[in-house]
Design a protein around this motif. Structure first.
Motif, PDB file in Angstrom:
ATOM      1  N   GLN A 180      -2.452 -18.954 -25.325  1.00 17.08           N
ATOM      2  CA  GLN A 180      -1.427 -17.781 -25.206  1.00 17.08           C
ATOM      3  C   GLN A 180      -1.952 -17.231 -23.885  1.00 17.08           C
ATOM      4  OE1 GLN A 180      -3.128 -15.565 -28.830  1.00 17.08           O
ATOM      5  NE2 GLN A 180      -1.091 -15.677 -29.750  1.00 17.08           N
ATOM      6  N   TYR A 181      -0.693 -16.787 -23.358  1.00 15.10           N
ATOM      7  CA  TYR A 181      -0.589 -16.169 -21.950  1.00 15.10           C
ATOM      8  C   TYR A 181       0.667 -15.161 -22.006  1.00 15.10           C
ATOM      9  CZ  TYR A 181      -3.984 -19.757 -20.505  1.00 15.10           C
ATOM     10  OH  TYR A 181      -5.121 -20.603 -20.508  1.00 15.10           O
ATOM     11  N   ASN A 182       0.548 -14.294 -20.987  1.00 11.35           N
ATOM     12  CA  ASN A 182       1.476 -13.422 -20.477  1.00 11.35           C
ATOM     13  C   ASN A 182       2.000 -14.141 -19.278  1.00 11.35           C
ATOM     14  OD1 ASN A 182       1.145 -11.544 -22.508  1.00 11.35           O
ATOM     15  ND2 ASN A 182      -0.200 -10.607 -21.123  1.00 11.35           N
ATOM     16  N   GLU A 183       3.519 -14.420 -19.314  1.00  9.58           N
ATOM     17  CA  GLU A 183       3.804 -15.458 -18.305  1.00  9.58           C
ATOM     18  C   GLU A 183       5.393 -14.740 -17.729  1.00  9.58           C
ATOM     19  OE1 GLU A 183       2.089 -19.687 -19.629  1.00  9.58           O
ATOM     20  OE2 GLU A 183       4.390 -19.302 -19.869  1.00  9.58           O
ATOM     21  N   MET A 184       5.564 -15.025 -16.629  1.00 10.87           N
ATOM     22  CA  MET A 184       6.779 -14.958 -15.868  1.00 10.87           C
ATOM     23  C   MET A 184       7.276 -16.294 -15.154  1.00 10.87           C
ATOM     24  SD  MET A 184       8.010 -11.997 -13.125  1.00 10.87           S
ATOM     25  CE  MET A 184       7.772 -10.789 -14.227  1.00 10.87           C
ATOM     26  N   TRP A 185       8.542 -16.365 -15.355  1.00 11.98           N
ATOM     27  CA  TRP A 185       9.072 -17.940 -15.068  1.00 11.98           C
ATOM     28  C   TRP A 185      10.471 -17.417 -14.086  1.00 11.98           C
ATOM     29  CZ3 TRP A 185       7.571 -22.957 -15.810  1.00 11.98           C
ATOM     30  CH2 TRP A 185       6.228 -22.918 -16.611  1.00 11.98           C
ATOM     31  N   SER A 186      10.647 -18.264 -13.277  1.00 11.40           N
ATOM     32  CA  SER A 186      11.860 -18.368 -12.506  1.00 11.40           C
ATOM     33  C   SER A 186      12.508 -19.761 -12.238  1.00 11.40           C
ATOM     34  CB  SER A 186      11.717 -17.735 -11.213  1.00 11.40           C
ATOM     35  OG  SER A 186      10.924 -18.584 -10.373  1.00 11.40           O
ATOM     36  N   LYS A 187      13.621 -19.880 -11.560  1.00 10.15           N
ATOM     37  CA  LYS A 187      13.834 -21.429 -11.055  1.00 10.15           C
ATOM     38  C   LYS A 187      12.815 -22.123 -10.380  1.00 10.15           C
ATOM     39  CE  LYS A 187      18.783 -20.419 -11.271  1.00 10.15           C
ATOM     40  NZ  LYS A 187      20.098 -20.289 -10.651  1.00 10.15           N
ATOM     41  N   GLY A 188      11.835 -21.440  -9.718  1.00 14.98           N
ATOM     42  CA  GLY A 188      10.800 -22.122  -8.943  1.00 14.98           C
ATOM     43  C   GLY A 188       9.810 -22.435  -9.666  1.00 14.98           C
ATOM     44  N   GLY A 189       9.602 -22.105 -11.149  1.00  9.46           N
ATOM     45  CA  GLY A 189       8.493 -22.575 -11.811  1.00  9.46           C
ATOM     46  C   GLY A 189       7.982 -21.372 -12.538  1.00  9.46           C
ATOM     47  N   CYS A 190       6.485 -21.172 -12.897  1.00  8.92           N
ATOM     48  CA  CYS A 190       5.869 -20.131 -13.216  1.00  8.92           C
ATOM     49  C   CYS A 190       5.265 -19.258 -12.175  1.00  8.92           C
ATOM     50  CB  CYS A 190       4.454 -20.678 -14.183  1.00  8.92           C
ATOM     51  SG  CYS A 190       3.507 -19.289 -15.015  1.00  8.92           S
ATOM     52  N   GLN A 191       5.820 -18.001 -12.115  1.00 10.70           N
ATOM     53  CA  GLN A 191       5.289 -17.307 -11.079  1.00 10.70           C
ATOM     54  C   GLN A 191       4.181 -16.059 -11.482  1.00 10.70           C
ATOM     55  OE1 GLN A 191       7.050 -17.156  -8.262  1.00 10.70           O
ATOM     56  NE2 GLN A 191       7.892 -19.017  -9.529  1.00 10.70           N
ATOM     57  N   ARG A 192       3.978 -15.908 -12.715  1.00 18.13           N
ATOM     58  CA  ARG A 192       2.701 -15.248 -13.094  1.00 18.13           C
ATOM     59  C   ARG A 192       2.105 -15.978 -14.430  1.00 18.13           C
ATOM     60  NH1 ARG A 192       4.559  -8.862 -13.146  1.00 18.13           N
ATOM     61  NH2 ARG A 192       5.408  -8.762 -11.161  1.00 18.13           N
ATOM     62  N   ARG A 193       0.919 -16.008 -14.624  1.00 21.74           N
ATOM     63  CA  ARG A 193       0.229 -16.587 -15.792  1.00 21.74           C
ATOM     64  C   ARG A 193      -1.051 -15.715 -16.108  1.00 21.74           C
ATOM     65  NH1 ARG A 193       0.214 -21.889 -15.754  1.00 21.74           N
ATOM     66  NH2 ARG A 193       2.106 -22.027 -17.321  1.00 21.74           N
ATOM     67  N   CYS A 194      -0.830 -14.637 -17.142  1.00 20.28           N
ATOM     68  CA  CYS A 194      -2.145 -13.701 -17.079  1.00 20.28           C
ATOM     69  C   CYS A 194      -2.604 -13.806 -18.692  1.00 20.28           C
ATOM     70  CB  CYS A 194      -1.218 -12.386 -16.896  1.00 20.28           C
ATOM     71  SG  CYS A 194      -2.523 -10.975 -16.934  1.00 20.28           S
ATOM     72  N   ASP A 195      -3.878 -13.582 -18.574  1.00 20.24           N
ATOM     73  CA  ASP A 195      -4.735 -13.471 -19.876  1.00 20.24           C
ATOM     74  C   ASP A 195      -4.811 -12.149 -20.420  1.00 20.24           C
ATOM     75  OD1 ASP A 195      -6.618 -12.269 -18.384  1.00 20.24           O
ATOM     76  OD2 ASP A 195      -8.090 -13.921 -18.401  1.00 20.24           O
ATOM     77  N   GLY A 196      -4.035 -11.203 -20.044  1.00 21.74           N
ATOM     78  CA  GLY A 196      -4.242  -9.889 -20.463  1.00 21.74           C
ATOM     79  C   GLY A 196      -4.717  -8.937 -19.615  1.00 21.74           C
ATOM     80  N   GLN A 197      -5.982  -9.445 -18.696  1.00 23.53           N
ATOM     81  CA  GLN A 197      -6.558  -8.730 -17.804  1.00 23.53           C
ATOM     82  C   GLN A 197      -6.475  -9.140 -16.312  1.00 23.53           C
ATOM     83  OE1 GLN A 197     -10.459  -9.071 -19.463  1.00 23.53           O
ATOM     84  NE2 GLN A 197     -10.330  -7.173 -20.544  1.00 23.53           N
ATOM     85  N   THR A 198      -6.704 -10.600 -16.289  1.00 22.51           N
ATOM     86  CA  THR A 198      -6.160 -11.108 -14.913  1.00 22.51           C
ATOM     87  C   THR A 198      -5.243 -11.922 -14.688  1.00 22.51           C
ATOM     88  OG1 THR A 198      -8.699 -11.116 -14.819  1.00 22.51           O
ATOM     89  CG2 THR A 198      -7.602 -12.585 -13.204  1.00 22.51           C
ATOM     90  N   GLU A 199      -4.469 -11.836 -13.630  1.00 24.76           N
ATOM     91  CA  GLU A 199      -3.326 -12.826 -13.347  1.00 24.76           C
ATOM     92  C   GLU A 199      -4.073 -14.133 -12.718  1.00 24.76           C
ATOM     93  OE1 GLU A 199      -0.530 -15.135 -12.228  1.00 24.76           O
ATOM     94  OE2 GLU A 199      -1.461 -14.074 -10.670  1.00 24.76           O
ATOM     95  N   LEU A 200      -3.833 -15.148 -13.329  1.00 27.29           N
ATOM     96  CA  LEU A 200      -4.735 -16.412 -13.044  1.00 27.29           C
ATOM     97  C   LEU A 200      -4.225 -16.937 -11.776  1.00 27.29           C
ATOM     98  CD1 LEU A 200      -5.062 -17.649 -16.624  1.00 27.29           C
ATOM     99  CD2 LEU A 200      -6.761 -16.162 -15.414  1.00 27.29           C
ATOM    100  N   LEU A 201      -3.111 -17.099 -11.492  1.00 24.19           N
ATOM    101  CA  LEU A 201      -2.775 -17.649 -10.256  1.00 24.19           C
ATOM    102  C   LEU A 201      -3.276 -16.978  -8.992  1.00 24.19           C
ATOM    103  CD1 LEU A 201       1.068 -18.631 -11.156  1.00 24.19           C
ATOM    104  CD2 LEU A 201      -1.009 -20.002 -11.836  1.00 24.19           C
TER     105      LEU A 201
END
Length: 310
Positions: free
Chosen positions: A89-110
């Motif tokens: 489970q992650y909080n994610e934001m995607w665009s045509k360029g792929g995954c822009q954000r992947r967060c565990d609820g505390q830290t944005e992992l990228l």
């Protein structure tokens, strides 16, 4: 090869996806029933046979590779939670360029930065419109025992509320099984509504619930595969009864009426007594007792008789 490469992680192939929505042209649509997608026409055709719907070729958005899909008529399907930890489970934001954000609820992992959504919108960030904040994304690997192939299917939901329930369910199962063995479940799409700021919002939530087993069975340790595959039959099957001894034959072979009494007590302890057996044992005991009082037809006594003189 004579040996396996143990440093390579083994995992089953992914056969396809279980979705709660589909695209109609470029427009995303929610579905009250499961949508099964796969590169394999065979898998999708079998899903349509089991759960209804018409298989069709389909091309995902932003992809040049066509797949197969069926919008089924089933809001609930049978599945198996697989060994290991099947959920991420992650909080994610995607665009045509792929995954822009992947967060565990505390830290944005990228970027290794603190969660952007919480910093900008606070703890209720998930109520913001889609696209402005990350989507809560839950992915669970399951096996569909009635479809062909031994691979995994990925059930995916972007519901903030389903994420909490999936996590709690899987955590409890893992606590009981330590990630070993299969667990039978239903994946059910349940319509819900939420009232906030005077507005009623309706949305589907995927519920994961035990199928055919009790919490005691699911939490008691790894489940036998046969039970996981057919839990209802395992519960309905009657327990095998121990072979019932021939108590009448045992009583007939007894030397004394007291020995017949031992046979009676044996049958009673085993729960095998009934009216007919009680009557049979009583008749045998009475006969044995009468025989003990005097000689038999040959003039013999059941024990040696010693005559003494005064």
């Amino acid at each position: 090869m004579g040996s396996r490469l143990h440093n390579i992680q083994r995992r089953a192939a992914e056969h396809g996806r279980l979705r709660t929505g589909y695209t109609q042209g470029n427009r995303p649509m929610r579905s009250a029933t499961w949508v099964v997608t796969s590169h394999s026409e065979e898998h999708v055709a079998k899903a349509a046979e089991l759960w209804g719907g018409t298989p069709e070729q389909w091309q995902p958005l932003n992809s040049t590779i066509s797949q197969w899909r069926v919008i089924t008529k089933a809001s609930s399907i049978e599945a198996l939670i697989t060994p290991g930890d099947p959920l991420n489970q992650y909080n994610e934001m995607w665009s045509k360029g792929g995954c822009q954000r992947r967060c565990d609820g505390q830290t944005e992992l990228l970027t290794r930065q603190p969660c952007f959504c919480a910093a900008q919108f606070g703890e209720d960030w998930h109520t913001q419109p889609k696209g402005r904040v990350c989507s809560t994304t839950s992915r669970m690997n399951v096996m569909l025992p009635d479809l062909s192939g031994m691979g995994m299917w990925r059930a995916e939901t972007h519901s903030f509320y389903a994420a909490q329930e999936w996590g709690g369910m899987v955590d409890m199962v893992l606590a009981g099984t330590n990630g070993q063995g299969f667990v039978p479940v239903n994946l059910r799409i349940e319509p819900r509504q939420r009232v906030a700021n005077g507005e009623t919002k309706k949305f589907p939530v995927v519920v994961v619930e035990l199928r055919g087993v009790t919490p005691r069975q699911a939490l008691a340790g790894p489940m036998p595969t046969a039970m996981a595959l057919n839990p209802g039959a395992q519960q309905a099957a009657p327990a095998l009864e121990a072979a019932c001894p021939d108590y009448v034959a045992l009583a007939e072979g007894a030397l004394t009426s007291d020995d017949v009494g031992d046979v009676y007590r044996q049958a009673n302890a085993a729960g095998h007594l009934n009216d007919q057996l009680v009557a049979d044992l009583k008749a045998i005991a009475d006969r044995k007792k009468a025989e003990e009082a005097g000689p038999d037809e040959d003039g013999a006594y059941p024990a040696e008789v010693i005559e003494t003189t005064a």
